[in-house]
Design an enzyme around this catalytic site. Sequence first.
Site, mmCIF file in Angstrom:
data_model
loop_
_atom_site.group_PDB
_atom_site.id
_atom_site.type_symbol
_atom_site.label_atom_id
_atom_site.label_comp_id
_atom_site.label_asym_id
_atom_site.label_seq_id
_atom_site.Cartn_x
_atom_site.Cartn_y
_atom_site.Cartn_z
ATOM 1 N N SER A 1 47.263 31.210 61.354
ATOM 2 C CA SER A 1 46.720 30.530 62.463
ATOM 3 C C SER A 1 45.811 29.611 61.960
ATOM 4 C CB SER A 1 46.365 31.458 63.530
ATOM 5 O OG SER A 1 46.035 30.743 64.806
ATOM 6 N N ASP B 1 45.649 19.158 52.067
ATOM 7 C CA ASP B 1 46.066 17.814 52.108
ATOM 8 C C ASP B 1 45.072 16.724 52.006
ATOM 9 O OD1 ASP B 1 48.523 18.462 52.933
ATOM 10 O OD2 ASP B 1 47.845 18.214 55.210
ATOM 11 N N LYS C 1 52.412 31.208 60.935
ATOM 12 C CA LYS C 1 52.649 31.060 62.337
ATOM 13 C C LYS C 1 52.265 29.958 62.893
ATOM 14 C CE LYS C 1 51.868 33.345 66.818
ATOM 15 N NZ LYS C 1 51.410 32.017 67.460
#
Length: 703
Positions: A477, A488, A502
């Site tokens: 999460s 990123d 998830k």
Amino acid sequence: MKASHSLRKTCLTALLALGSSISVAADKLPVLDVESLKPTREQTIASLNTVELLRRHHYNKMSLDDELSSEVFDTYLRQLDPQRSLFTARDIAEFEKNRHNLDDMLLAGDLNFGFQMHRQQIDRVNQRMIYILSILNQGIDTLDFDTKQTIEIDREEAEWVADEEALKQLWRQQLQDEILRLKLAGREEQAIGELLEKRYKNQQARLAQTRSEDVFQNYINALAQVYDPHTQYMSPESAENFDINMSLSLEGIGAVLQSDDEFTKIVRLVPAGPAAKSQQLAPADRIVGVAQNEGEMIDVVGWRLDEVVKLIRGPKGSSVRLEVIPAANPKTDMTSRVVELVRESVKLEDQAAKSEVLDFSEQGRDYRIGVIEVPGFYIDFKAYRRGDPDYRSTTRDVRKLLSELQEENVDAIVLDLRNNGGGSLQEATELTGLFIEQGPTVLVRDAQGQVQVLDDPDSGVAYTGPLAVMVNRLSASASEIFAGAMQDYGRALIVGEPTFGKGTVQSIQPLNHGELKLTLAKFYRVSGQSTQHRGVVPDIGFPSLLETTDIGESSLPRALPWDTIKPVPYRMESQLESLIEPLTARHSRRASDDPDFTYTLARIELDKAMKERKVLPLNETLRREDQKDLESRLLTLENTRRKAKGEEPLESLEKEDPFLEAGNNPLAEPVDEKDKEDDPFLAETGHILIDLLQLKEQVANAS
């Protein structure tokens, strides 16, 4: 998560609320009138409301048609008979006549066929109990353990047996296998007979308590979970107490549990909770018994999750003993151990981020690596809302620790997010902001395709130096959102295992009868990649000693797929991509010479070979030879590791896994400084950061 049949989903509320065991004499076993199990008017209305909510609002737009009807049929059948050991081929042929009719029935509010299948399953379970108890009554010694027969380990994809005589033969073999597992675990024959007789009588007693509500919940969830595994109908009782099919935070011991066939399995340990502090429990351990203080150990194999919960819960300061089968054991090994825990509440300050400094010496130079352990993404909402300037939060605590570590002149920092199950989305965004100048942090896409961008609006960076983020399968999460953003932006090396995966958002929708938890949105990284299913894949991967294929989103049936959407503009903070290949090469060379890494890889291969076995002999001599061979191979691996580390070899395999006992379980909670010093994964992450410093220095000198 594997579905369990209704025997494992029924409840004796009155007895279990008192933590009592069920012990019923054979001639006093209650009998269930299965014909009394019929849908009520409230359930019919709830089913119609559920159908409409799923059709109109679920993220995964699907039509309730013949194709979906077929999927509901298969899902329900797996719930009722996951190991194909209750229904015959003739039963299935009758059921198949309605494979493509469930959609029309559900749209009309007709629940009768679902109830009919369930009633037949209950009848068959009762037949099985009666048959097994009759064998146990004759005595275990009447069974043939010198046979040449074998048993299929996993029957999920097996052929349905032809008739009821074939079923009895299968049931007899399953009982023999159960007895053999207990024998190999060191149980005496008389004790095995008593345990199994009590277990099956208890299960038969609970079967007699099956209610219409149990049948309805199972059937309507066969529909809900075709959409995705986190969409779930909850009966009024379930909705009031907890979510059965997802994780459940237990009061008192700090663990997250779920049902796994006949067993209750630990999914996650809550940071700073009694279970984590004990250092004796780990994710994927199976709970087979519960006892209060010095009371009798109650066998809980085959119990509903909520039944087990009621036994484990208790007042703060009281003790509970759990009998568990460690996850490191092969699934054929029923050897268990007892863990005693003192129930206590977990305070915010116990879960707070904490730091330490690890010292390294390489190539004649000393390095200092700061480590910040982040157990969860927390915030003291009460203090925050009342305007307390000193409210606690993950971001505030980490900012302070970063400042302290920089004052200690660390060369690089590790953020340890292993076992961090997530928490506040706001904190994931704000923590990201400590390491980037400013920009987007995560995207949320709803069922209509609209994308909301959450970002860090504040300029300024709390730490600009080399950074690594450690993750594992239980990093979920908010942890995945943060780790994905760091990857990123090129701001940190991600090290460890692929995360949980998830990446979906649920909302609770009230019904006339119960509630529906509905998946409404998905998370995406700023690069447009979903965190769903795949999780965050590390730049440099570490092996996992424990089998993690049964943990994580990808292990759940019909989990929504990984996908991508259009990325949002963001500015890369640094370029790490070109350094990953040489860093990986250095790591691989070092790992090949590291006794703990070598051992872990060898254990993974051995465990994999054990799990690939399709059948087991029902011959006791052959089974004992198999066990002896496995113990010999484990002892060889352990002594190879010990020899490489200059330690004394073992003469025989200890009951507890020596590698895990040393604090090296990659899925266990880090608990103190000694364990951190002995943690090869944390130490290796420190070495990787030193490699990064050296490579950057070489690049700077070359230019």
